[in-house]
Design a protein around this motif. Structure first.
Motif, mmCIF file in Angstrom:
data_model
loop_
_atom_site.group_PDB
_atom_site.id
_atom_site.type_symbol
_atom_site.label_atom_id
_atom_site.label_comp_id
_atom_site.label_asym_id
_atom_site.label_seq_id
_atom_site.Cartn_x
_atom_site.Cartn_y
_atom_site.Cartn_z
ATOM 1 N N VAL A 182 0.804 -1.217 0.000
ATOM 2 C CA VAL A 182 0.000 0.000 0.000
ATOM 3 C C VAL A 182 0.843 1.277 0.000
ATOM 4 O O VAL A 182 0.551 2.200 -0.770
ATOM 5 C CB VAL A 182 -1.017 -0.003 1.165
ATOM 6 C CG1 VAL A 182 -1.699 1.340 1.316
ATOM 7 C CG2 VAL A 182 -2.033 -1.110 0.955
ATOM 8 N N PRO A 183 1.905 1.386 0.814
ATOM 9 C CA PRO A 183 2.678 2.638 0.784
ATOM 10 C C PRO A 183 3.247 2.966 -0.597
ATOM 11 O O PRO A 183 3.207 4.117 -1.026
ATOM 12 C CB PRO A 183 3.802 2.391 1.803
ATOM 13 C CG PRO A 183 3.227 1.372 2.738
ATOM 14 C CD PRO A 183 2.379 0.480 1.860
ATOM 15 N N ALA A 184 3.756 1.978 -1.303
ATOM 16 C CA ALA A 184 4.292 2.218 -2.652
ATOM 17 C C ALA A 184 3.180 2.651 -3.598
ATOM 18 O O ALA A 184 3.374 3.556 -4.424
ATOM 19 C CB ALA A 184 4.973 0.962 -3.179
ATOM 20 N N ALA A 185 2.013 2.031 -3.486
ATOM 21 C CA ALA A 185 0.885 2.400 -4.349
ATOM 22 C C ALA A 185 0.473 3.844 -4.098
ATOM 23 O O ALA A 185 0.220 4.603 -5.046
ATOM 24 C CB ALA A 185 -0.289 1.455 -4.112
ATOM 25 N N ARG A 186 0.412 4.238 -2.853
ATOM 26 C CA ARG A 186 0.037 5.623 -2.529
ATOM 27 C C ARG A 186 1.038 6.613 -3.112
ATOM 28 O O ARG A 186 0.651 7.662 -3.639
ATOM 29 C CB ARG A 186 -0.062 5.802 -1.017
ATOM 30 C CG ARG A 186 -1.286 5.176 -0.434
ATOM 31 C CD ARG A 186 -1.389 5.417 1.054
ATOM 32 N NE ARG A 186 -2.586 4.782 1.558
ATOM 33 C CZ ARG A 186 -2.697 4.244 2.758
ATOM 34 N NH1 ARG A 186 -1.677 4.288 3.603
ATOM 35 N NH2 ARG A 186 -3.824 3.681 3.139
ATOM 36 N N PHE A 216 -12.521 0.147 -11.630
ATOM 37 C CA PHE A 216 -11.069 0.098 -11.726
ATOM 38 C C PHE A 216 -10.447 0.766 -10.522
ATOM 39 O O PHE A 216 -10.985 1.718 -9.982
ATOM 40 C CB PHE A 216 -10.579 0.845 -12.979
ATOM 41 C CG PHE A 216 -10.686 0.053 -14.230
ATOM 42 C CD1 PHE A 216 -9.612 -0.683 -14.690
ATOM 43 C CD2 PHE A 216 -11.875 0.035 -14.935
ATOM 44 C CE1 PHE A 216 -9.721 -1.421 -15.855
ATOM 45 C CE2 PHE A 216 -11.990 -0.689 -16.098
ATOM 46 C CZ PHE A 216 -10.907 -1.424 -16.560
ATOM 47 N N ARG A 217 -9.295 0.268 -10.168
ATOM 48 C CA ARG A 217 -8.454 0.915 -9.171
ATOM 49 C C ARG A 217 -7.164 1.293 -9.879
ATOM 50 O O ARG A 217 -6.687 0.552 -10.730
ATOM 51 C CB ARG A 217 -8.152 -0.036 -8.019
ATOM 52 C CG ARG A 217 -9.388 -0.452 -7.266
ATOM 53 C CD ARG A 217 -9.036 -1.504 -6.216
ATOM 54 N NE ARG A 217 -10.217 -2.053 -5.611
ATOM 55 C CZ ARG A 217 -10.885 -1.516 -4.597
ATOM 56 N NH1 ARG A 217 -10.463 -0.391 -4.078
ATOM 57 N NH2 ARG A 217 -11.946 -2.099 -4.114
ATOM 58 N N ARG A 218 -6.615 2.436 -9.525
ATOM 59 C CA ARG A 218 -5.341 2.825 -10.128
ATOM 60 C C ARG A 218 -4.240 2.618 -9.113
ATOM 61 O O ARG A 218 -4.448 2.739 -7.903
ATOM 62 C CB ARG A 218 -5.370 4.263 -10.642
ATOM 63 C CG ARG A 218 -5.524 5.287 -9.577
ATOM 64 C CD ARG A 218 -5.709 6.675 -10.198
ATOM 65 N NE ARG A 218 -6.104 7.593 -9.161
ATOM 66 C CZ ARG A 218 -5.306 8.512 -8.639
ATOM 67 N NH1 ARG A 218 -4.099 8.691 -9.107
ATOM 68 N NH2 ARG A 218 -5.728 9.284 -7.671
ATOM 69 N N GLN A 219 -3.053 2.283 -9.603
ATOM 70 C CA GLN A 219 -1.907 1.992 -8.751
ATOM 71 C C GLN A 219 -2.339 1.044 -7.623
ATOM 72 O O GLN A 219 -2.260 1.344 -6.453
ATOM 73 C CB GLN A 219 -1.288 3.281 -8.212
ATOM 74 C CG GLN A 219 -0.849 4.235 -9.284
ATOM 75 C CD GLN A 219 0.155 3.628 -10.266
ATOM 76 O OE1 GLN A 219 0.865 2.695 -9.957
ATOM 77 N NE2 GLN A 219 0.184 4.161 -11.479
ATOM 78 N N HIS A 220 -2.819 -0.104 -8.042
ATOM 79 C CA HIS A 220 -3.391 -1.085 -7.122
ATOM 80 C C HIS A 220 -2.346 -2.106 -6.678
ATOM 81 O O HIS A 220 -1.745 -2.775 -7.517
ATOM 82 C CB HIS A 220 -4.558 -1.804 -7.804
ATOM 83 C CG HIS A 220 -5.223 -2.799 -6.927
ATOM 84 N ND1 HIS A 220 -6.044 -2.427 -5.887
ATOM 85 C CD2 HIS A 220 -5.159 -4.148 -6.902
ATOM 86 C CE1 HIS A 220 -6.479 -3.511 -5.278
ATOM 87 N NE2 HIS A 220 -5.953 -4.559 -5.875
ATOM 88 N N PRO A 221 -2.116 -2.229 -5.360
ATOM 89 C CA PRO A 221 -1.116 -3.177 -4.874
ATOM 90 C C PRO A 221 -1.638 -4.615 -4.860
ATOM 91 O O PRO A 221 -2.769 -4.871 -4.447
ATOM 92 C CB PRO A 221 -0.839 -2.695 -3.448
ATOM 93 C CG PRO A 221 -2.103 -2.032 -3.025
ATOM 94 C CD PRO A 221 -2.700 -1.438 -4.283
ATOM 95 N N ILE A 222 -0.795 -5.517 -5.343
ATOM 96 C CA ILE A 222 -1.049 -6.954 -5.228
ATOM 97 C C ILE A 222 0.285 -7.577 -4.856
ATOM 98 O O ILE A 222 1.222 -7.582 -5.662
ATOM 99 C CB ILE A 222 -1.587 -7.571 -6.525
ATOM 100 C CG1 ILE A 222 -2.963 -7.001 -6.852
ATOM 101 C CG2 ILE A 222 -1.668 -9.095 -6.396
ATOM 102 C CD1 ILE A 222 -3.613 -7.600 -8.069
#
Length: 124
Positions: A13-17, A44-50
């Protein structure tokens, strides 16, 4: 979690933010076509962490990712890492669609139509 027990949301999550704050012109352009269910009602989600990765755009409902590749992705080492990352995510049953930043910036509506055709939503 998905059926494989894989966490979709919390691993990176921090990298996505941070990436959302530094969105590229091509990402911003395509986001205007995908946000708020503008693309066939899909969320859609943008810059979505997986896991350890962050996807440019992700539709969990349909399990597909859209990646926009800028010039750095032409570097052979980066291309190899991109392919390894894609294979890892495809093993989680995520379909991948890639376009260049230039294609999005030239005519995002063509990219959006190509995506719809690839997904079988529109006829060619």
């Amino acid at each position: 979690m998905n059926g494989d027990g894989y966490t979709f949301h919390r691993d990176n999550v921090p990298a996505a933010r941070e990436l959302r704050k530094r969105e590229t012109k091509s990402e911003d352009t395509l986001w205007e076509h995908l946000r708020s269910r503008r693309f066939y009602g899909l969320k859609f989600r943008r810059q979505h962490p997986i896991g350890a990765f962050v996807l440019d755009f992700f539709c969990q409902e349909m399990m597909f990712a859209v990646e926009i590749d800028g010039g750095i992705h032409r570097d052979p080492e980066v291309a190899v890492r991109d392919l390894e990352r894609q294979r890892t995510l495809e093993a989680l049953h995520i379909q991948f669609f890639r376009w260049t930043a230039e294609a999005v910036e030239t005519d995002a509506s063509v990219v959006v139509r190509q995506l719809a055709i690839a997904l079988g939503i529109e006829d060619p």
